[in-house]
Design a protein around this motif. Structure first.
Motif, mmCIF file in Angstrom:
data_model
loop_
_atom_site.group_PDB
_atom_site.id
_atom_site.type_symbol
_atom_site.label_atom_id
_atom_site.label_comp_id
_atom_site.label_asym_id
_atom_site.label_seq_id
_atom_site.Cartn_x
_atom_site.Cartn_y
_atom_site.Cartn_z
ATOM 1 N N UNK A 158 7.783 50.614 26.731
ATOM 2 C CA UNK A 158 7.857 49.304 26.851
ATOM 3 C C UNK A 158 7.813 48.525 25.513
ATOM 4 N N UNK A 159 7.821 47.130 25.259
ATOM 5 C CA UNK A 159 7.663 46.514 24.115
ATOM 6 C C UNK A 159 6.271 47.040 23.325
ATOM 7 N N UNK A 189 16.541 44.472 21.771
ATOM 8 C CA UNK A 189 16.456 43.127 21.315
ATOM 9 C C UNK A 189 15.036 42.791 20.872
ATOM 10 N N UNK A 190 14.012 43.257 21.507
ATOM 11 C CA UNK A 190 12.599 43.130 20.743
ATOM 12 C C UNK A 190 12.471 43.917 19.703
ATOM 13 N N UNK A 191 12.987 45.031 19.164
ATOM 14 C CA UNK A 191 12.870 45.718 17.958
ATOM 15 C C UNK A 191 13.499 44.941 16.858
ATOM 16 N N UNK A 192 14.797 44.582 17.305
ATOM 17 C CA UNK A 192 15.547 43.600 16.207
ATOM 18 C C UNK A 192 14.870 42.345 15.962
ATOM 19 N N UNK A 221 13.442 41.922 12.188
ATOM 20 C CA UNK A 221 14.573 41.106 11.531
ATOM 21 C C UNK A 221 15.718 41.786 11.097
ATOM 22 N N UNK A 222 15.872 42.926 11.580
ATOM 23 C CA UNK A 222 17.148 43.640 11.288
ATOM 24 C C UNK A 222 18.044 43.910 12.537
ATOM 25 N N UNK A 223 19.297 44.212 12.251
ATOM 26 C CA UNK A 223 19.910 44.668 13.422
ATOM 27 C C UNK A 223 20.192 46.165 13.311
ATOM 28 N N UNK A 224 20.532 47.083 14.406
ATOM 29 C CA UNK A 224 20.842 48.185 14.714
ATOM 30 C C UNK A 224 21.634 48.855 13.449
#
Length: 160
Positions: free
Chosen positions: A144-145, A97-100, A104-107
């Motif tokens: 972690x994030x 969720x953090x990376x997305x 600003x992109x989905x997996x």
């Protein structure tokens, strides 16, 4: 392309020629094409199909079935986030969720500037050190994030 450079179709045929006698040549050919171009361009599917005497649908089906094959170029930094159960139990979904949100992109997508591609995998074999990710082919655990962000920045700047 200069007149001396081989066309895309010629390059694909050269890959096919290496594997033509192999049993089940399609997978090695697709891996070879992806190694050649960084992805499997949709426009080469008919060339592969013709050379291997397969239908375009068969070739496309294999490309779309296996997550390792790309139909578009990847970003300069490829981040594979593990979503297997062991990593999920220690926070993988939070990292996803953090990376997305950050990029600003989905997996399965690449940022508009081509800098980062986010992908999911379902085990990196690093279960005891989850959550885990692979960034440009290098495995990292206990993420972690903050650490994920740092690793990606380092990969983007060539310090990883």
């Amino acid at each position: 392309m200069t007149p001396d450079e081989p066309s895309m179709a010629e390059r694909v045929r050269a890959v096919v020629d290496v594997h033509r006698g192999d049993r089940g040549a399609l997978l090695p050919v697709l891996h070879g094409v992806q190694a050649e171009f960084g992805y499997v361009p949709p426009e080469v599917v008919p060339v592969i199909a013709e050379e291997l005497n397969l239908s375009r649908a068969e070739v496309h089906g294999v490309i779309s079935f296996y997550a390792d094959f790309r139909s578009e170029p990847a970003g300069r930094t490829v981040v594979k986030l593990c979503r297997a159960e062991a990593c999920q139990s220690v926070g993988a979904e939070r990292l996803v969720a953090h990376a997305q949100q950050v990029f600003g992109v989905k997996l399965g997508q690449t940022t508009a500037d081509g800098s980062v591609t986010l992908e999911q995998v379902f085990c990196l074999g690093n279960c005891a050190l989850g959550p885990a990710a692979q960034i440009n082919g290098k495995l990292h655990g206990r993420l972690d994030e903050t650490r994920l962000d740092s690793l990606i920045v380092n990969a983007e700047t060539g310090r990883a």
